[in-house]
Design an enzyme around this catalytic site. Sequence first.
Site, PDB file in Angstrom:
ATOM      1  N   GLY A 136     -31.165  -2.271 -22.005  1.00  0.00           N
ATOM      2  CA  GLY A 136     -29.792  -2.510 -21.534  1.00  0.00           C
ATOM      3  C   GLY A 136     -28.852  -1.438 -22.068  1.00  0.00           C
ATOM      4  O   GLY A 136     -29.269  -0.510 -22.768  1.00  0.00           O
ATOM      5  N   PHE A 137     -27.608  -1.616 -21.732  1.00  0.00           N
ATOM      6  CA  PHE A 137     -26.596  -0.613 -22.105  1.00  0.00           C
ATOM      7  C   PHE A 137     -26.479  -0.488 -23.641  1.00  0.00           C
ATOM      8  O   PHE A 137     -26.724   0.586 -24.206  1.00  0.00           O
ATOM      9  CB  PHE A 137     -25.281  -1.024 -21.435  1.00  0.00           C
ATOM     10  CG  PHE A 137     -24.050  -0.483 -22.060  1.00  0.00           C
ATOM     11  CD1 PHE A 137     -23.876   0.885 -22.217  1.00  0.00           C
ATOM     12  CD2 PHE A 137     -23.040  -1.338 -22.486  1.00  0.00           C
ATOM     13  CE1 PHE A 137     -22.724   1.390 -22.795  1.00  0.00           C
ATOM     14  CE2 PHE A 137     -21.884  -0.853 -23.060  1.00  0.00           C
ATOM     15  CZ  PHE A 137     -21.736   0.512 -23.224  1.00  0.00           C
ATOM     16  N   ILE A 138     -26.209  -1.581 -24.318  1.00  0.00           N
ATOM     17  CA  ILE A 138     -26.047  -1.496 -25.784  1.00  0.00           C
ATOM     18  C   ILE A 138     -27.419  -1.310 -26.445  1.00  0.00           C
ATOM     19  O   ILE A 138     -27.579  -0.491 -27.352  1.00  0.00           O
ATOM     20  CB  ILE A 138     -25.344  -2.756 -26.347  1.00  0.00           C
ATOM     21  CG1 ILE A 138     -23.983  -2.943 -25.676  1.00  0.00           C
ATOM     22  CG2 ILE A 138     -25.174  -2.637 -27.868  1.00  0.00           C
ATOM     23  CD1 ILE A 138     -23.251  -4.229 -26.063  1.00  0.00           C
ATOM     24  N   ASP A 191     -37.764  -6.038 -22.545  1.00  0.00           N
ATOM     25  CA  ASP A 191     -36.661  -6.142 -21.587  1.00  0.00           C
ATOM     26  C   ASP A 191     -37.252  -6.525 -20.231  1.00  0.00           C
ATOM     27  O   ASP A 191     -38.271  -5.959 -19.824  1.00  0.00           O
ATOM     28  CB  ASP A 191     -35.940  -4.792 -21.485  1.00  0.00           C
ATOM     29  CG  ASP A 191     -34.551  -4.924 -20.889  1.00  0.00           C
ATOM     30  OD1 ASP A 191     -33.586  -4.502 -21.556  1.00  0.00           O
ATOM     31  OD2 ASP A 191     -34.423  -5.447 -19.755  1.00  0.00           O
ATOM     32  N   GLY A 240     -30.932  -4.616 -17.380  1.00  0.00           N
ATOM     33  CA  GLY A 240     -31.266  -3.340 -18.029  1.00  0.00           C
ATOM     34  C   GLY A 240     -31.940  -2.412 -17.024  1.00  0.00           C
ATOM     35  O   GLY A 240     -32.204  -2.814 -15.886  1.00  0.00           O
ATOM     36  N   THR A 285     -31.511 -18.195 -19.642  1.00  0.00           N
ATOM     37  CA  THR A 285     -31.762 -16.960 -20.399  1.00  0.00           C
ATOM     38  C   THR A 285     -31.061 -17.016 -21.750  1.00  0.00           C
ATOM     39  O   THR A 285     -31.661 -16.717 -22.788  1.00  0.00           O
ATOM     40  CB  THR A 285     -31.235 -15.723 -19.629  1.00  0.00           C
ATOM     41  OG1 THR A 285     -31.852 -15.716 -18.352  1.00  0.00           O
ATOM     42  CG2 THR A 285     -31.523 -14.435 -20.356  1.00  0.00           C
ATOM     43  N   ALA A 327     -26.673 -11.073 -30.921  1.00  0.00           N
ATOM     44  CA  ALA A 327     -25.472 -10.515 -30.285  1.00  0.00           C
ATOM     45  C   ALA A 327     -24.746 -11.629 -29.540  1.00  0.00           C
ATOM     46  O   ALA A 327     -25.243 -12.144 -28.544  1.00  0.00           O
ATOM     47  CB  ALA A 327     -25.868  -9.404 -29.321  1.00  0.00           C
ATOM     48  N   TYR A 370     -20.726 -19.211 -19.851  1.00  0.00           N
ATOM     49  CA  TYR A 370     -21.211 -18.060 -20.632  1.00  0.00           C
ATOM     50  C   TYR A 370     -20.783 -18.218 -22.092  1.00  0.00           C
ATOM     51  O   TYR A 370     -21.605 -18.128 -23.020  1.00  0.00           O
ATOM     52  CB  TYR A 370     -20.649 -16.773 -20.023  1.00  0.00           C
ATOM     53  CG  TYR A 370     -21.030 -15.510 -20.734  1.00  0.00           C
ATOM     54  CD1 TYR A 370     -22.352 -15.252 -21.074  1.00  0.00           C
ATOM     55  CD2 TYR A 370     -20.065 -14.563 -21.056  1.00  0.00           C
ATOM     56  CE1 TYR A 370     -22.698 -14.080 -21.729  1.00  0.00           C
ATOM     57  CE2 TYR A 370     -20.407 -13.381 -21.696  1.00  0.00           C
ATOM     58  CZ  TYR A 370     -21.716 -13.151 -22.037  1.00  0.00           C
ATOM     59  OH  TYR A 370     -22.055 -11.989 -22.677  1.00  0.00           O
ATOM     60  N   LYS A 409     -23.266 -18.955 -25.294  1.00  0.00           N
ATOM     61  CA  LYS A 409     -23.305 -18.053 -26.451  1.00  0.00           C
ATOM     62  C   LYS A 409     -22.879 -18.786 -27.728  1.00  0.00           C
ATOM     63  O   LYS A 409     -23.387 -18.499 -28.809  1.00  0.00           O
ATOM     64  CB  LYS A 409     -22.403 -16.836 -26.204  1.00  0.00           C
ATOM     65  CG  LYS A 409     -23.004 -15.840 -25.240  1.00  0.00           C
ATOM     66  CD  LYS A 409     -24.324 -15.347 -25.791  1.00  0.00           C
ATOM     67  CE  LYS A 409     -24.666 -13.961 -25.374  1.00  0.00           C
ATOM     68  NZ  LYS A 409     -25.844 -13.450 -26.093  1.00  0.00           N
TER      69      LYS A 409
END
Length: 324
Positions: free
Chosen positions: A10-12, A31, A36, A99, A121, A153, A157
């Site tokens: 993914g990005f991070i 991943d 991603g 997920t 995260a 979301y 989290k």
Amino acid sequence: MRILITGGAGFIGSHLAENCLKNGDEVYVIDDLSTGSMDNIRFLQKVPEYKDRFFVHINTILNNDLMLELTGICDVVYHLAAAVGVQTILEKPLESIVTNIQGTEKVLEMCNKFKKRVLIASTSEVYGKHMHAPLVETDNIIYGPSSKFRWSYAASKLMDEFTALAYHRTKHLKVVITRLFNTVGPRQTGAYGMVIPRFVEQALKNEPITVFGDGTQTRTFTYVKDAVTALIKLMGSNQATGEVFNVGGIEEISILDLAKRIIEMTGSSSTIELIPYEKAFGKDFEDMQRRVPGVGKLESVTGFSPDKSLSFILSEVIGYIKNK
Ligand code: UDP
């Protein structure tokens, strides 16, 4: 050190993998490429020096056998795999919840089995609908009704945070939780709704810039490499164990001003189009009006906090998208 990064394509995650490889670590990525992309890490696979210490598994973190193997091998785990972006959450609500909740449960279960230190995260979304600034880790949390799916979301989290903290309290698992505030930089795609790559792409094509709502909502953007530095420092700090940390940038800006700034910096002839939220996201949506991080806790434990200016971040993103 052997490092497992879930969501490492993914990005991070890809920036974290790159940083760890540069530091001489052995890096394992898992991943499922849901958001991603191999484009984020293929160049790392081609570096001869990394050949024997960079391993990529395209698979889901819900795969028990593979997660057993990888968690067993590695010394520490960065858990970044998640459903990301408001757009993804609204389009695939059930998948996103599964997920985020089951995925994190699996990672924590594995880390607990092998007693591996793990960084989870989380996100600034967790704070919900605050108007005050800065947001600090001990603040209350304010959500809208469950009919407004955006909050699923944040709630998923938040449940991840509770689960991680419960593992710490009851099983003494070494966990660190990070709330990331609008992380941006090269490799981020606008495909899942993220505002900066979207605006830059629109500006470079001289298309209208789509500002949702009246544009008075604000955000504080974090440069991805600063975020990665913070994650690595927190992973390395015993003092961080069992704690929650904001990881966020320094300049609050309204989305309307952001659009103007990007038009100016790209020399674009784009106009600004105000789009009602309902038209952009449907009726399940409510925006967060303001989001500014307090990073005192991060600074006091690591001696570091993100410091890149918005101009720097925007010029990096504009350069990246121009060259793509
Ligand atoms: N936004 C916008 N136009 C876009 C994409 C996003 O006005 O094309 C707004 C969005 O409504 C929010 C802010 O930009 O107020 C940041 O959105 P993003 O999805 O990047 O992150 P969020 O903070 O919502 O998680």
